[in-house]
Design an enzyme around this catalytic site. Structure first.
Site, PDB file in Angstrom:
ATOM      1  N   ASN A   1       0.828  -0.883   0.034  1.00  0.00           N
ATOM      2  CA  ASN A   1      -0.376   0.117   0.126  1.00  0.00           C
ATOM      3  C   ASN A   1       0.778   1.332  -0.063  1.00  0.00           C
ATOM      4  OD1 ASN A   1      -1.999  -1.975   0.221  1.00  0.00           O
ATOM      5  ND2 ASN A   1      -2.562  -1.181   2.394  1.00  0.00           N
TER       6      ASN A   1
ATOM      7  N   ASP B   1      -0.320   4.408   1.407  1.00  0.00           N
ATOM      8  CA  ASP B   1      -0.989   5.082   2.322  1.00  0.00           C
ATOM      9  C   ASP B   1      -0.230   5.520   3.715  1.00  0.00           C
ATOM     10  OD1 ASP B   1      -1.755   2.597   4.368  1.00  0.00           O
ATOM     11  OD2 ASP B   1      -2.758   2.327   2.615  1.00  0.00           O
TER      12      ASP B   1
ATOM     13  N   HIS C   1       5.743  -0.098  -2.874  1.00  0.00           N
ATOM     14  CA  HIS C   1       5.225   0.476  -4.146  1.00  0.00           C
ATOM     15  C   HIS C   1       5.206   2.297  -3.761  1.00  0.00           C
ATOM     16  CE1 HIS C   1       2.864  -3.957  -5.052  1.00  0.00           C
ATOM     17  NE2 HIS C   1       4.288  -3.569  -5.270  1.00  0.00           N
TER      18      HIS C   1
ATOM     19  N   GLY D   1      -4.785  -9.304   3.261  1.00  0.00           N
ATOM     20  CA  GLY D   1      -5.687  -8.384   2.403  1.00  0.00           C
ATOM     21  C   GLY D   1      -4.688  -8.283   1.084  1.00  0.00           C
ATOM     22  N   THR D   2      -4.253  -9.163   1.096  1.00  0.00           N
ATOM     23  CA  THR D   2      -3.521  -9.703  -0.427  1.00  0.00           C
ATOM     24  C   THR D   2      -3.897 -10.381  -1.569  1.00  0.00           C
ATOM     25  OG1 THR D   2      -1.408  -9.409  -1.854  1.00  0.00           O
ATOM     26  CG2 THR D   2      -1.123 -10.033   0.301  1.00  0.00           C
TER      27      THR D   2
END
Length: 231
Positions: A87, A89, A104, A175-176
């Site tokens: 992520n 964020d 990323h 969550g991936t």
């Protein structure tokens, strides 16, 4: 102190209200990848790309870390924890995680478009100053661009993340879908016999030795923290 490495993807931030990119109503539905997340898209229309990331930053500052982020940070009470996130964020940092590797890139940073990784020209934006005027220059005279790893670009932090994964005593995936490489390959660096937990509400095929907790980030982390703190 045992070492936990936590790999998180877009599903980690969904409970905070940030859309994933790939789901049916995700961001890619409205903004084609080629236009906003490739070097070619940036070259073709830097203003469009710049404004897209301005919009994302405003969305990001409007949300808060969820229970899952907070519980990942809580693991530091008992473990040496490194978070490796796909992520962009900064919700892990906001929740209190002290070691976060961003594979990323980071939404809250901008950099030189001539040399993305030159730290002299990287700027961290703040909540009250998170928009970049199109055409703003970096210190080297090139356009300021988002500090984001565009599709097709190298992922410079992957070797650092792989080294962390190879030292993990416990590896956690949250969550991936494990479809995005090179991040999905990190589980291959985990030593044989090291427990691997996967938290995701959807079934994910991640190999025979992976223990799946089929819940969202918050509920799944609650279950895992209770288990790990009881050991």
């Amino acid at each position: 102190m045992k070492k936990i490495v936590v790999l998180t993807g877009a599903g980690m931030s969904v409970e905070s209200g940030l859309k994933t990119f790939r789901d049916a109503d995700g961001l890619w539905e409205n903004y084609p990848v080629a236009k906003v997340a490739t070097h070619e898209g940036w070259e073709a229309d830097p203003t469009f790309v710049n404004n897209f990331y301005n919009m994302l930053r405003k969305k990001c500052w409007a949300v808060k870390p969820n229970e899952g982020h907070k519980l990942v940070a809580k693991l530091e009470e008992k473990y040496d924890v490194t978070v490796v996130t796909q992520n962009v964020d900064n919700l892990h940092e906001q929740a209190g995680s002290s070691k976060v590797i961003h594979l990323h890139g980071e939404l809250m940073k901008v950099c030189s478009s001539r040399d993305v990784d030159d730290p002299r020209y990287q700027i961290t934006l703040t909540p009250d100053n998170c928009e970049v005027e199109p055409g703003t220059k970096a210190g080297d005279g090139s356009l300021l661009r988002p500090f984001i790893v565009f599709f097709g670009e190298a992922v410079p932090m992957i070797s650092v993340a792989a080294a962390e994964a190879s030292e993990a005593d416990i590896f956690v995936i949250i969550g991936t879908s494990l479809n995005v490489y090179p991040a999905a390959g990190l589980v291959q660096y985990v030593r044989p016999g090291v427990p691997v937990y996967l938290i995701d509400p959807k079934p994910v095929s991640a190999g025979p030795n992976v223990m799946q907790i089929q819940k969202g980030a918050g509920e799944g982390m609650k279950e895992l923290v209770e288990k790990l703190f009881a050991e």
